[in-house]
Design a protein around this motif. Sequence first.
Motif, PDB file in Angstrom:
ATOM      1  N   GLY A  29       0.791  -1.227   0.000  1.00 50.33           N
ATOM      2  CA  GLY A  29       0.000   0.000   0.000  1.00 50.33           C
ATOM      3  C   GLY A  29       0.821   1.274   0.000  1.00 50.33           C
ATOM      4  O   GLY A  29       0.457   2.248  -0.673  1.00 50.33           O
ATOM      5  N   LEU A  30       1.939   1.259   0.742  1.00 51.18           N
ATOM      6  CA  LEU A  30       2.730   2.488   0.904  1.00 51.18           C
ATOM      7  C   LEU A  30       3.889   2.560  -0.085  1.00 51.18           C
ATOM      8  O   LEU A  30       4.090   3.588  -0.737  1.00 51.18           O
ATOM      9  N   VAL A  31       4.649   1.471  -0.204  1.00 49.75           N
ATOM     10  CA  VAL A  31       5.833   1.494  -1.076  1.00 49.75           C
ATOM     11  C   VAL A  31       5.443   1.355  -2.547  1.00 49.75           C
ATOM     12  O   VAL A  31       5.831   2.167  -3.390  1.00 49.75           O
ATOM     13  N   LEU A  32       4.665   0.305  -2.850  1.00 46.91           N
ATOM     14  CA  LEU A  32       4.273   0.076  -4.243  1.00 46.91           C
ATOM     15  C   LEU A  32       3.080   0.927  -4.669  1.00 46.91           C
ATOM     16  O   LEU A  32       2.820   1.072  -5.864  1.00 46.91           O
ATOM     17  N   ARG A  33       2.319   1.435  -3.701  1.00 50.98           N
ATOM     18  CA  ARG A  33       1.157   2.283  -3.956  1.00 50.98           C
ATOM     19  C   ARG A  33       0.146   1.593  -4.873  1.00 50.98           C
ATOM     20  O   ARG A  33      -0.418   2.197  -5.799  1.00 50.98           O
ATOM     21  N   MET A  34      -0.088   0.311  -4.598  1.00 48.28           N
ATOM     22  CA  MET A  34      -1.028  -0.443  -5.417  1.00 48.28           C
ATOM     23  C   MET A  34      -2.461  -0.155  -4.990  1.00 48.28           C
ATOM     24  O   MET A  34      -2.732   0.162  -3.825  1.00 48.28           O
ATOM     25  N   LYS A  35      -3.377  -0.292  -5.936  1.00 46.23           N
ATOM     26  CA  LYS A  35      -4.778   0.060  -5.704  1.00 46.23           C
ATOM     27  C   LYS A  35      -5.678  -1.164  -5.903  1.00 46.23           C
ATOM     28  O   LYS A  35      -5.248  -2.204  -6.395  1.00 46.23           O
ATOM     29  N   ALA A  36      -6.949  -1.002  -5.511  1.00 53.44           N
ATOM     30  CA  ALA A  36      -7.943  -2.062  -5.672  1.00 53.44           C
ATOM     31  C   ALA A  36      -8.030  -2.478  -7.135  1.00 53.44           C
ATOM     32  O   ALA A  36      -7.984  -1.651  -8.045  1.00 53.44           O
ATOM     33  N   GLY A  37      -8.112  -3.805  -7.346  1.00 54.41           N
ATOM     34  CA  GLY A  37      -8.211  -4.346  -8.686  1.00 54.41           C
ATOM     35  C   GLY A  37      -6.888  -4.782  -9.286  1.00 54.41           C
ATOM     36  O   GLY A  37      -6.864  -5.515 -10.280  1.00 54.41           O
ATOM     37  N   GLN A  38      -5.774  -4.363  -8.687  1.00 58.31           N
ATOM     38  CA  GLN A  38      -4.475  -4.748  -9.233  1.00 58.31           C
ATOM     39  C   GLN A  38      -4.087  -6.151  -8.747  1.00 58.31           C
ATOM     40  O   GLN A  38      -4.474  -6.583  -7.661  1.00 58.31           O
ATOM     41  N   PRO A  39      -3.306  -6.880  -9.555  1.00 57.33           N
ATOM     42  CA  PRO A  39      -2.981  -8.269  -9.233  1.00 57.33           C
ATOM     43  C   PRO A  39      -1.753  -8.413  -8.325  1.00 57.33           C
ATOM     44  O   PRO A  39      -0.834  -7.587  -8.359  1.00 57.33           O
ATOM     45  N   LEU A  40      -1.762  -9.477  -7.532  1.00 54.31           N
ATOM     46  CA  LEU A  40      -0.632  -9.875  -6.694  1.00 54.31           C
ATOM     47  C   LEU A  40      -0.445 -11.378  -6.809  1.00 54.31           C
ATOM     48  O   LEU A  40      -1.355 -12.106  -7.207  1.00 54.31           O
ATOM     49  N   THR A  41       0.729 -11.839  -6.432  1.00 54.89           N
ATOM     50  CA  THR A  41       0.967 -13.258  -6.223  1.00 54.89           C
ATOM     51  C   THR A  41       1.371 -13.446  -4.767  1.00 54.89           C
ATOM     52  O   THR A  41       2.258 -12.745  -4.273  1.00 54.89           O
ATOM     53  N   LEU A  42       0.698 -14.371  -4.080  1.00 53.50           N
ATOM     54  CA  LEU A  42       0.978 -14.624  -2.664  1.00 53.50           C
ATOM     55  C   LEU A  42       1.511 -16.036  -2.481  1.00 53.50           C
ATOM     56  O   LEU A  42       1.115 -16.960  -3.196  1.00 53.50           O
ATOM     57  N   PHE A  43       2.393 -16.217  -1.489  1.00 50.61           N
ATOM     58  CA  PHE A  43       2.849 -17.555  -1.096  1.00 50.61           C
ATOM     59  C   PHE A  43       3.150 -17.535   0.395  1.00 50.61           C
ATOM     60  O   PHE A  43       3.441 -16.477   0.976  1.00 50.61           O
ATOM     61  N   ASN A  44       3.029 -18.689   1.028  1.00 53.94           N
ATOM     62  CA  ASN A  44       3.240 -18.761   2.479  1.00 53.94           C
ATOM     63  C   ASN A  44       4.289 -19.795   2.883  1.00 53.94           C
ATOM     64  O   ASN A  44       4.406 -20.131   4.057  1.00 53.94           O
ATOM     65  N   GLY A  45       5.039 -20.289   1.918  1.00 53.92           N
ATOM     66  CA  GLY A  45       6.110 -21.218   2.233  1.00 53.92           C
ATOM     67  C   GLY A  45       5.682 -22.667   2.336  1.00 53.92           C
ATOM     68  O   GLY A  45       6.512 -23.545   2.581  1.00 53.92           O
ATOM     69  N   GLU A  46       4.404 -22.948   2.152  1.00 59.60           N
ATOM     70  CA  GLU A  46       3.905 -24.319   2.275  1.00 59.60           C
ATOM     71  C   GLU A  46       3.818 -25.029   0.924  1.00 59.60           C
ATOM     72  O   GLU A  46       3.338 -26.150   0.836  1.00 59.60           O
ATOM     73  N   GLY A  47       4.253 -24.348  -0.134  1.00 61.71           N
ATOM     74  CA  GLY A  47       4.244 -24.943  -1.458  1.00 61.71           C
ATOM     75  C   GLY A  47       3.287 -24.239  -2.397  1.00 61.71           C
ATOM     76  O   GLY A  47       2.148 -23.927  -2.031  1.00 61.71           O
ATOM     77  N   GLY A  48       3.740 -24.005  -3.608  1.00 58.91           N
ATOM     78  CA  GLY A  48       2.908 -23.336  -4.593  1.00 58.91           C
ATOM     79  C   GLY A  48       2.698 -21.870  -4.271  1.00 58.91           C
ATOM     80  O   GLY A  48       3.217 -21.319  -3.301  1.00 58.91           O
TER      81      GLY A  48
END
Length: 241
Positions: A29-48
Amino acid sequence: MATPRIYTRQPLVVRQVIELDDAAARHVGLVLRMKAGQPLTLFNGEGGCFSASIVQSSKRSVSVELLEHFPDEKESPLKVHLAQSISKGDRMEYAIQKATELGISEITPIYSEHGDVRLKADRAEKKQQHWQQVAISACEQCQRNRVPVVHAPVSLEQWLQQTQADLKLVLHHRTEQKLSGYDQPQTVALLIGPEGGLSAAEIALAEQQNFKALALGPRVLRTETAPVVAMSVLQYCWGDF
Protein backbone atom coordinates in the motif's frame (compact mmCIF):
# COMPACT_ATOMS: atom_id res chain seq x y z
CA MET A 1 5.33 -3.78 -14.06
CA ALA A 2 5.66 -7.45 -13.18
CA THR A 3 3.10 -8.79 -10.73
CA PRO A 4 4.60 -8.37 -7.23
CA ARG A 5 5.17 -11.54 -5.21
CA ILE A 6 4.33 -11.20 -1.52
CA TYR A 7 5.07 -13.61 1.32
CA THR A 8 2.57 -14.06 4.16
CA ARG A 9 2.65 -16.47 7.09
CA GLN A 10 -1.12 -17.01 7.21
CA PRO A 11 -3.09 -19.92 5.70
CA LEU A 12 -4.16 -19.37 2.10
CA VAL A 13 -7.37 -20.76 0.54
CA VAL A 14 -8.81 -20.06 -2.91
CA ARG A 15 -11.73 -17.58 -2.93
CA GLN A 16 -10.83 -16.41 0.55
CA VAL A 17 -10.49 -12.68 1.26
CA ILE A 18 -7.62 -11.97 3.68
CA GLU A 19 -5.98 -8.91 5.15
CA LEU A 20 -2.23 -8.77 4.68
CA ASP A 21 -0.01 -8.56 7.74
CA ASP A 22 1.47 -5.18 8.63
CA ALA A 23 4.80 -5.54 6.82
CA ALA A 24 3.24 -6.84 3.61
CA ALA A 25 0.48 -4.21 3.74
CA ARG A 26 3.01 -1.38 4.11
CA HIS A 27 5.00 -2.69 1.17
CA VAL A 28 1.95 -3.07 -1.09
CA GLY A 29 0.00 0.00 0.00
CA LEU A 30 2.73 2.49 0.90
CA VAL A 31 5.83 1.49 -1.08
CA LEU A 32 4.27 0.08 -4.24
CA ARG A 33 1.16 2.28 -3.96
CA MET A 34 -1.03 -0.44 -5.42
CA LYS A 35 -4.78 0.06 -5.70
CA ALA A 36 -7.94 -2.06 -5.67
CA GLY A 37 -8.21 -4.35 -8.69
CA GLN A 38 -4.48 -4.75 -9.23
CA PRO A 39 -2.98 -8.27 -9.23
CA LEU A 40 -0.63 -9.88 -6.69
CA THR A 41 0.97 -13.26 -6.22
CA LEU A 42 0.98 -14.62 -2.66
CA PHE A 43 2.85 -17.55 -1.10
CA ASN A 44 3.24 -18.76 2.48
CA GLY A 45 6.11 -21.22 2.23
CA GLU A 46 3.90 -24.32 2.27
CA GLY A 47 4.24 -24.94 -1.46
CA GLY A 48 2.91 -23.34 -4.59
CA CYS A 49 1.58 -19.82 -4.94
CA PHE A 50 -1.74 -18.02 -5.36
CA SER A 51 -2.90 -15.41 -7.83
CA ALA A 52 -4.77 -12.65 -6.02
CA SER A 53 -6.53 -9.36 -6.62
CA ILE A 54 -6.49 -6.36 -4.29
CA VAL A 55 -9.92 -5.66 -2.81
CA GLN A 56 -8.98 -2.65 -0.70
CA SER A 57 -5.72 -0.76 -0.28
CA SER A 58 -4.49 2.06 1.94
CA LYS A 59 -1.17 3.03 3.51
CA ARG A 60 -1.96 0.92 6.58
CA SER A 61 -4.12 -1.98 5.42
CA VAL A 62 -4.55 -4.10 2.32
CA SER A 63 -7.09 -6.86 1.74
CA VAL A 64 -6.91 -9.28 -1.18
CA GLU A 65 -8.99 -12.06 -2.70
CA LEU A 66 -7.22 -15.33 -3.52
CA LEU A 67 -8.19 -16.43 -7.02
CA GLU A 68 -6.25 -19.55 -8.02
CA HIS A 69 -3.59 -21.87 -6.63
CA PHE A 70 -0.59 -22.86 -8.73
CA PRO A 71 1.36 -25.91 -7.46
CA ASP A 72 4.58 -24.42 -8.73
CA GLU A 73 7.82 -25.70 -7.19
CA LYS A 74 11.32 -24.42 -7.87
CA GLU A 75 13.14 -26.35 -5.13
CA SER A 76 16.37 -28.15 -5.91
CA PRO A 77 16.53 -31.93 -5.41
CA LEU A 78 19.79 -31.28 -3.52
CA LYS A 79 19.24 -30.13 0.07
CA VAL A 80 22.09 -27.98 1.35
CA HIS A 81 22.53 -26.74 4.94
CA LEU A 82 24.93 -23.79 5.01
CA ALA A 83 26.88 -22.87 8.13
CA GLN A 84 28.08 -19.32 7.48
CA SER A 85 30.49 -17.59 9.85
CA ILE A 86 28.93 -14.29 10.92
CA SER A 87 30.54 -11.27 9.26
CA LYS A 88 30.20 -7.53 9.75
CA GLY A 89 28.18 -5.06 7.73
CA ASP A 90 26.05 -6.22 4.85
CA ARG A 91 28.29 -9.17 3.91
CA MET A 92 26.18 -11.58 5.96
CA GLU A 93 23.01 -10.31 4.31
CA TYR A 94 24.60 -10.74 0.89
CA ALA A 95 25.59 -14.33 1.67
CA ILE A 96 22.07 -15.21 2.89
CA GLN A 97 20.38 -13.46 -0.02
CA LYS A 98 22.47 -15.12 -2.71
CA ALA A 99 22.44 -18.56 -1.06
CA THR A 100 18.64 -18.33 -1.00
CA GLU A 101 18.52 -17.41 -4.68
CA LEU A 102 20.76 -20.40 -5.41
CA GLY A 103 18.46 -22.86 -3.64
CA ILE A 104 19.86 -23.26 -0.11
CA SER A 105 17.62 -25.28 2.26
CA GLU A 106 18.83 -24.12 5.68
CA ILE A 107 21.26 -21.51 7.00
CA THR A 108 22.93 -21.46 10.41
CA PRO A 109 25.02 -18.41 11.36
CA ILE A 110 28.02 -19.56 13.40
CA TYR A 111 30.62 -18.09 15.73
CA SER A 112 34.18 -19.09 14.86
CA GLU A 113 37.65 -18.42 16.22
CA HIS A 114 38.67 -15.77 13.69
CA GLY A 115 35.20 -14.26 13.38
CA ASP A 116 34.97 -10.75 14.82
CA VAL A 117 31.22 -10.72 15.56
CA ARG A 118 29.76 -11.80 18.91
CA LEU A 119 26.07 -11.17 19.60
CA LYS A 120 24.31 -11.00 22.95
CA ALA A 121 21.09 -13.00 23.29
CA ASP A 122 18.66 -10.15 22.54
CA ARG A 123 20.78 -8.86 19.69
CA ALA A 124 21.18 -12.37 18.25
CA GLU A 125 17.40 -12.84 18.21
CA LYS A 126 16.87 -9.55 16.36
CA LYS A 127 19.59 -10.43 13.87
CA GLN A 128 18.05 -13.85 13.27
CA GLN A 129 14.69 -12.24 12.54
CA HIS A 130 16.34 -9.75 10.18
CA TRP A 131 18.29 -12.46 8.35
CA GLN A 132 15.10 -14.52 8.00
CA GLN A 133 13.43 -11.50 6.39
CA VAL A 134 16.39 -11.23 3.98
CA ALA A 135 15.72 -14.84 2.93
CA ILE A 136 11.99 -14.12 2.55
CA SER A 137 12.68 -11.08 0.35
CA ALA A 138 15.06 -13.17 -1.77
CA CYS A 139 12.32 -15.78 -2.24
CA GLU A 140 9.89 -13.07 -3.33
CA GLN A 141 12.41 -11.93 -5.93
CA CYS A 142 13.64 -15.32 -7.24
CA GLN A 143 10.17 -16.94 -7.30
CA ARG A 144 10.87 -19.64 -4.72
CA ASN A 145 7.71 -20.69 -2.91
CA ARG A 146 9.45 -22.33 0.05
CA VAL A 147 11.54 -20.20 2.40
CA PRO A 148 14.82 -21.57 3.79
CA VAL A 149 15.03 -21.52 7.57
CA VAL A 150 17.63 -19.19 9.10
CA HIS A 151 18.46 -20.75 12.46
CA ALA A 152 19.65 -18.99 15.61
CA PRO A 153 23.42 -18.39 15.74
CA VAL A 154 25.43 -21.15 17.43
CA SER A 155 29.08 -21.98 18.01
CA LEU A 156 31.00 -23.84 15.35
CA GLU A 157 31.48 -26.78 17.72
CA GLN A 158 27.74 -27.04 18.43
CA TRP A 159 26.82 -26.99 14.75
CA LEU A 160 29.41 -29.63 13.89
CA GLN A 161 28.11 -31.97 16.58
CA GLN A 162 24.42 -31.69 15.65
CA THR A 163 24.60 -31.63 11.83
CA GLN A 164 23.81 -34.69 9.72
CA ALA A 165 24.16 -34.98 5.93
CA ASP A 166 25.13 -37.46 3.22
CA LEU A 167 28.16 -35.31 2.42
CA LYS A 168 29.82 -32.81 4.75
CA LEU A 169 32.15 -30.21 3.24
CA VAL A 170 34.39 -27.58 4.84
CA LEU A 171 35.78 -24.94 2.50
CA HIS A 172 39.37 -23.82 2.86
CA HIS A 173 42.19 -23.05 0.46
CA ARG A 174 44.82 -25.17 2.19
CA THR A 175 43.79 -28.34 0.36
CA GLU A 176 43.73 -29.65 -3.19
CA GLN A 177 40.66 -31.85 -2.66
CA LYS A 178 37.94 -31.39 -5.29
CA LEU A 179 34.36 -32.66 -5.66
CA SER A 180 35.23 -35.32 -8.19
CA GLY A 181 35.17 -38.79 -6.70
CA TYR A 182 32.23 -38.32 -4.33
CA ASP A 183 29.01 -40.25 -4.85
CA GLN A 184 25.97 -38.10 -5.58
CA PRO A 185 24.40 -37.01 -2.26
CA GLN A 186 20.84 -35.97 -1.50
CA THR A 187 21.90 -33.75 1.41
CA VAL A 188 25.02 -31.63 1.92
CA ALA A 189 26.33 -29.74 4.96
CA LEU A 190 28.52 -26.83 3.86
CA LEU A 191 30.81 -25.00 6.32
CA ILE A 192 32.26 -21.60 5.39
CA GLY A 193 34.62 -19.66 7.63
CA PRO A 194 35.01 -15.94 8.34
CA GLU A 195 37.11 -13.37 6.49
CA GLY A 196 40.21 -14.57 8.36
CA GLY A 197 39.45 -18.19 7.55
CA LEU A 198 38.91 -21.17 9.82
CA SER A 199 41.75 -22.03 12.16
CA ALA A 200 43.71 -25.26 11.75
CA ALA A 201 42.08 -26.51 14.96
CA GLU A 202 38.58 -25.79 13.61
CA ILE A 203 39.32 -27.58 10.36
CA ALA A 204 40.67 -30.55 12.30
CA LEU A 205 37.53 -30.52 14.47
CA ALA A 206 35.34 -30.53 11.36
CA GLU A 207 37.30 -33.42 9.88
CA GLN A 208 36.77 -35.36 13.11
CA GLN A 209 33.03 -35.01 12.43
CA ASN A 210 33.53 -36.52 8.93
CA PHE A 211 33.70 -33.20 7.08
CA LYS A 212 35.72 -33.34 3.88
CA ALA A 213 38.07 -30.48 3.01
CA LEU A 214 37.24 -28.76 -0.27
CA ALA A 215 39.00 -26.08 -2.31
CA LEU A 216 37.29 -24.10 -5.07
CA GLY A 217 40.27 -23.19 -7.22
CA PRO A 218 43.62 -21.58 -6.37
CA ARG A 219 42.26 -18.17 -5.34
CA VAL A 220 41.12 -17.16 -1.85
CA LEU A 221 37.44 -16.19 -1.86
CA ARG A 222 35.84 -13.64 0.42
CA THR A 223 33.49 -15.06 3.02
CA GLU A 224 30.40 -13.70 1.22
CA THR A 225 31.63 -14.91 -2.18
CA ALA A 226 32.35 -18.48 -1.06
CA PRO A 227 28.70 -19.59 -0.59
CA VAL A 228 27.78 -18.20 -4.02
CA VAL A 229 30.55 -20.14 -5.73
CA ALA A 230 30.05 -23.30 -3.67
CA MET A 231 26.28 -23.38 -4.20
CA SER A 232 26.70 -22.82 -7.93
CA VAL A 233 29.13 -25.73 -8.19
CA LEU A 234 26.95 -28.03 -6.05
CA GLN A 235 23.85 -27.20 -8.06
CA TYR A 236 25.73 -27.84 -11.31
CA CYS A 237 27.09 -31.19 -10.12
CA TRP A 238 24.10 -32.60 -8.23
CA GLY A 239 21.25 -30.09 -8.22
CA ASP A 240 19.15 -28.40 -10.89
CA PHE A 241 21.62 -26.26 -12.83
